[in-house]
Every structure is written in C-alpha cells, then in structure tokens.
Design a protein around this motif. Structure first.
Motif, PDB file in Angstrom:
ATOM      1  N   CYS A   3      -8.513  63.514 -14.756  1.00  0.00           N
ATOM      2  CA  CYS A   3      -9.923  63.151 -14.663  1.00  0.00           C
ATOM      3  C   CYS A   3     -10.171  62.648 -13.247  1.00  0.00           C
ATOM      4  O   CYS A   3      -9.583  61.649 -12.825  1.00  0.00           O
ATOM      5  CB  CYS A   3     -10.281  62.059 -15.673  1.00  0.00           C
ATOM      6  SG  CYS A   3     -11.988  61.492 -15.509  1.00  0.00           S
ATOM      7  N   GLY A   4     -11.020  63.359 -12.518  1.00  0.00           N
ATOM      8  CA  GLY A   4     -11.410  62.921 -11.187  1.00  0.00           C
ATOM      9  C   GLY A   4     -12.629  62.028 -11.273  1.00  0.00           C
ATOM     10  O   GLY A   4     -13.533  62.263 -12.082  1.00  0.00           O
ATOM     11  N   ILE A   5     -12.667  60.981 -10.443  1.00  0.00           N
ATOM     12  CA  ILE A   5     -13.776  60.015 -10.451  1.00  0.00           C
ATOM     13  C   ILE A   5     -14.281  59.819  -9.024  1.00  0.00           C
ATOM     14  O   ILE A   5     -13.489  59.687  -8.091  1.00  0.00           O
ATOM     15  CB  ILE A   5     -13.329  58.661 -11.043  1.00  0.00           C
ATOM     16  CG1 ILE A   5     -12.796  58.848 -12.467  1.00  0.00           C
ATOM     17  CG2 ILE A   5     -14.481  57.649 -11.019  1.00  0.00           C
ATOM     18  CD1 ILE A   5     -12.195  57.585 -13.076  1.00  0.00           C
ATOM     19  N   ASP A   6     -15.591  59.806  -8.875  1.00  0.00           N
ATOM     20  CA  ASP A   6     -16.191  59.512  -7.571  1.00  0.00           C
ATOM     21  C   ASP A   6     -17.561  58.893  -7.799  1.00  0.00           C
ATOM     22  O   ASP A   6     -18.106  58.943  -8.899  1.00  0.00           O
ATOM     23  CB  ASP A   6     -16.302  60.778  -6.718  1.00  0.00           C
ATOM     24  CG  ASP A   6     -16.456  60.469  -5.225  1.00  0.00           C
ATOM     25  OD1 ASP A   6     -16.357  59.288  -4.832  1.00  0.00           O
ATOM     26  OD2 ASP A   6     -16.685  61.421  -4.447  1.00  0.00           O
ATOM     27  N   ASN A  83     -12.754  54.911 -20.791  1.00  0.00           N
ATOM     28  CA  ASN A  83     -12.897  54.726 -22.236  1.00  0.00           C
ATOM     29  C   ASN A  83     -13.478  55.975 -22.917  1.00  0.00           C
ATOM     30  O   ASN A  83     -13.067  56.343 -24.007  1.00  0.00           O
ATOM     31  CB  ASN A  83     -13.774  53.510 -22.523  1.00  0.00           C
ATOM     32  CG  ASN A  83     -13.768  53.139 -23.979  1.00  0.00           C
ATOM     33  OD1 ASN A  83     -12.713  53.031 -24.606  1.00  0.00           O
ATOM     34  ND2 ASN A  83     -14.956  52.954 -24.537  1.00  0.00           N
ATOM     35  N   ASN A  84     -14.414  56.643 -22.239  1.00  0.00           N
ATOM     36  CA  ASN A  84     -15.065  57.818 -22.824  1.00  0.00           C
ATOM     37  C   ASN A  84     -14.250  59.100 -22.697  1.00  0.00           C
ATOM     38  O   ASN A  84     -14.466  60.028 -23.474  1.00  0.00           O
ATOM     39  CB  ASN A  84     -16.448  58.024 -22.196  1.00  0.00           C
ATOM     40  CG  ASN A  84     -17.499  57.160 -22.856  1.00  0.00           C
ATOM     41  OD1 ASN A  84     -18.084  57.543 -23.843  1.00  0.00           O
ATOM     42  ND2 ASN A  84     -17.713  55.975 -22.314  1.00  0.00           N
ATOM     43  N   LEU A  85     -13.346  59.171 -21.725  1.00  0.00           N
ATOM     44  CA  LEU A  85     -12.614  60.417 -21.476  1.00  0.00           C
ATOM     45  C   LEU A  85     -11.106  60.328 -21.712  1.00  0.00           C
ATOM     46  O   LEU A  85     -10.403  61.322 -21.586  1.00  0.00           O
ATOM     47  CB  LEU A  85     -12.893  60.907 -20.041  1.00  0.00           C
ATOM     48  CG  LEU A  85     -14.345  61.261 -19.727  1.00  0.00           C
ATOM     49  CD1 LEU A  85     -14.499  61.651 -18.270  1.00  0.00           C
ATOM     50  CD2 LEU A  85     -14.863  62.362 -20.640  1.00  0.00           C
ATOM     51  N   LYS A  86     -10.617  59.167 -22.103  1.00  0.00           N
ATOM     52  CA  LYS A  86      -9.161  58.965 -22.233  1.00  0.00           C
ATOM     53  C   LYS A  86      -8.500  59.871 -23.270  1.00  0.00           C
ATOM     54  O   LYS A  86      -7.311  60.160 -23.164  1.00  0.00           O
ATOM     55  CB  LYS A  86      -8.849  57.497 -22.530  1.00  0.00           C
ATOM     56  CG  LYS A  86      -9.361  57.021 -23.869  1.00  0.00           C
ATOM     57  CD  LYS A  86      -9.121  55.545 -24.069  1.00  0.00           C
ATOM     58  CE  LYS A  86      -9.703  55.114 -25.395  1.00  0.00           C
ATOM     59  NZ  LYS A  86      -9.998  53.726 -25.472  1.00  0.00           N
TER      60      LYS A  86
END
Length: 190
Positions: A3-6, A83-86
């Motif tokens: 999961c990439g986060i920006d 929490n939503n994508l784990k």
C-alpha cells in the motif's frame, strides 16, 4: 502486496490536507509523482487508479489542522488508511523521510516518483484536493482558489490582505507578508 501512501496539501495556507493510500490490483501505465504530470494526465489516471485498486482517501480540514497541527492530521490519516486497507496488503510505504512513529509504516524519500503504488496515491491525493478547491472556489470568489489551490501565491496573499481569512484558511500558518510571526510553526505530536 504494498500500500503506497502520499499526501497533498501540507504547505498551502488554505484548504484541506489530503492523504491517500493505494493498493494496485492491476498495472497502470504512466504513473509518476503527481507534481510532474499535467492536470489532464492526472485526471485521466485518477479514474483508472480508482478502477484498478483498493484505496482510501482522508481529508483533514483547515480547522482540524489549526486545532491539532499538521503532524497529528498526517498521523491520524495514515492510521485510518492502514486500518481500512490492512486486510488487503502486508506492507505500507509513505513518501517522505518519516514514519510518524508508526511501527508498520516504512518511508522513502521520492517514493512518489519511484514506487508505482506511492505514485498512484500521490495522484489520488492531488486530484482529490484540487477538485475540492475547484468546487469551493465559487463560494469564495475573492480568493480565486481555482487558480492557486490555496497555496501562498502573491495574488492569494493580496486577497487575504484585502478580505481577511475565510473559514477555509489555516489561521495557524503565519504569513510574513502580513507581518505575522512564527512562520511555519505548527503543533506536533513529537
């Protein structure tokens, strides 16, 4: 899966902070850091990313940024994404140089230009924020948010001098051009 986060909107003096997390389910051609892509290209990729991924987008408005600080808003947004994508991935990677004290979050400078999942998150965050600023612009015509998206351009600062700040402005962001002190000082969790 990764999961990439920006984020988009850390530096503006008006509008929300937007953080996105993306897990790509299919390959997408043309991904890159949102800042180097044209608006037209970002818009096209935005819809494709949403169709070919699991994603979560979090908005923190100017009032929350003023009350809690940018670090708090960033960390809480990241935790909400995790929490939503784990259940769909086993690794989380944030663009930048910090993991905000979150043990399972990795970080990498320039990940938005080198890791496709983070590039996709960069695009979702930027387009979501730009669309929001375009949408509210008609309610705040004097500030012309559609032109600068809340960043501290000369024209934007001049509008603040003339009309004061709106409820979309970050009061905790002090402007040297207005004779305010403590430029860039924000509350922090750390």
């Amino acid at each position: 899966m990764l999961c990439g986060i920006d984020e988009a909107g850390r530096g503006p003096i008006a509008g929300p902070l937007v953080v996105a997390g993306v897990i790509l389910l299919e390959d997408i051609v043309g991904l890159n850091d949102s800042k180097v892509l044209s608006e037209k290209k970002r818009e096209k990729l935005f819809d494709e990313i949403k169709e070919k991924s699991k994603y979560h987008i979090v908005f923190s408005d100017a009032k929350l940024i003023d009350e809690k600080g940018l670090s708090f808003c960033l960390k809480n947004s990241i935790l909400e994404i995790i929490n939503n994508l784990k259940d769909f991935c086993d690794e989380f990677l944030m663009d930048g140089n910090t993991s905000f004290g979150i043990d399972i979050l990795k970080h990498k400078i320039k990940a938005d230009a080198t890791i496709k999942e983070v590039s996709a998150a960069s695009i979702l965050a930027k387009v979501s924020r730009d669309r929001y600023m375009n949408k509210i612009a008609s309610n705040y015509k004097e500030y012309e948010f559609q032109k600068h998206k809340g960043y501290g351009t000369k024209a934007h600062v001049e509008a603040i001098k003339k009309y004061g700040r709106s409820d979309e402005h970050r009061y905790s962001f002090k402007l040297k051009a207005l004779g305010e002190e403590n430029i860039g000082i924000q509350k922090s969790l750390f």
